[in-house]
Design a protein around this motif. Structure first.
Motif: not given
Length: 334
Positions: A221-223, A267-271, A329-333
């Motif tokens: 969800m998002y990104g 999380k999506s921005r980090v990804s 900060l880990a983002g999506y795997a």
């Protein structure tokens, strides 16, 4: 599925035209989750305002518990309804539906939207006239008619990440310099190339969708639309917006609590930083995201010391967000 079709012959007799003229050229995909009333309004306006385009509509209901599927089936028998027993999320549900589509064009349409007169017709015409765009979208407004800027964005850059982290974006929202992702004061009232077309109203040729492999499923969800558009740009396309295609978009009607939404967006921005920045700049981007969270939770805690109730609520929200920083900060795997 029953396509929405316009009369084809000179007297409105479809039999006067070749058989292939009645085949739909567009599949409209609506992914819903507990948005019964909104989805019904979306579909009603879609059918009422789209008069020049031959289209099919597929609604994928993500295991709603509010009677959405039953209400849609009763009100709109012409819709191809999939009542999924599981919530697949926005990205996967769109991928599944798009994989089954046979039309030349796809339109992703959020259930919390209402389609204004001719919006789909005009967006399809615009897309055909601008093949270099690859992905197109329109202008969005709130229910009162005021501008909703969230129809498109520019990509995250080191500068935009710095401005967001340090509060410059919040302080100067109408500045193109300090709020470059939102493009400053631009009212979405002119044709313009953008980096990202938001998935609430996103049109794409099916062949390009297939070339891109649809949404990257790690973006639950998002990104997901940002990633899709940035990958299209890497292929040489230039996504575009036209103000001639306008819809109403509520934004976030099926989102949960505010803190949870902020965590998912972060999380999506980090990804996106990990996936689309040069490797050497990624640590900078992650550091700026950490700074963004750290400054806000610190400020929220300080304001909470005043004893005012609303400051206390804000502090609780940011404490919740900050406590989950290792996750976002880990983002999506991959």
């Amino acid at each position: 599925m029953t396509p929405n079709t316009m009369p084809s012959g000179p007297s409105g007799d479809a039999s006067a035209a070749p058989a292939q003229a009645t085949e739909p050229e567009l599949t409209v995909i609506v992914v819903s989750y507990n948005t019964r009333a909104l989805t019904l309004a979306c579909l009603e306006t879609l059918f009422a305002t789209t008069t020049q385009t031959r289209f099919r509509t597929v609604v994928w209901d993500n295991a709603s518990t509010d009677g959405s599927a039953e209400a849609i089936a009763a009100r709109f028998p012409q819709v191809d309804l999939v009542a999924s027993p599981d919530n697949l999320g926005f990205a996967k549900a769109n991928n599944v539906v798009a994989a089954r589509a046979e039309t030349e064009w796809l339109l992703l349409l959020n259930p919390d939207t209402e389609v204004h007169e001719g919006a789909v017709d005009r967006l399809l015409a615009f897309s055909k006239a601008h093949p270099q765009a690859g992905i197109t979208g329109g202008r969005t407004v709130f229910p009162d008619g005021s501008l909703n800027i969230a129809s498109c964005w520019m990509r995250i850059t080191p500068w935009s990440a710095f401005c967001m982290a340090t509060g410059l974006t919040a302080a100067f929202r109408r500045s193109a310099l300090f709020n470059p992702e939102a493009m400053g004061p631009w009212a979405r009232d002119s044709v313009r190339e953008v980096d990202i077309v938001v998935g609430c109203f996103l049109m794409i040729r099916r062949s390009l969708w297939e070339e891109l492999g649809g949404f990257d499923l790690k973006y639950f969800m998002y990104g997901e639309e940002a990633d899709l558009c940035l990958r299209a740009r890497e292929l040489g396309y230039s996504p575009m917006i036209t103000p001639e295609a306008q819809i109403m978009h509520l934004v976030g009607a099926s989102s949960g609590r505010v803190a949870d939404k902020v965590v998912m967006v972060a999380k999506s921005r980090v990804s996106l930083i990990r996936d689309h920045w040069r490797p050497g700049l990624v640590p900078l981007g992650i550091g700026l995201m950490w700074l963004w969270g750290a400054l806000r939770v610190t400020a929220a805690r300080a304001l909470a010391l005043t004893g005012k109730a609303h400051h206390g609520e804000t502090a609780r929200k940011w404490n919740r967000i900050w406590s989950q920083r290792s996750d976002w900060l880990a983002g999506y795997a991959a």
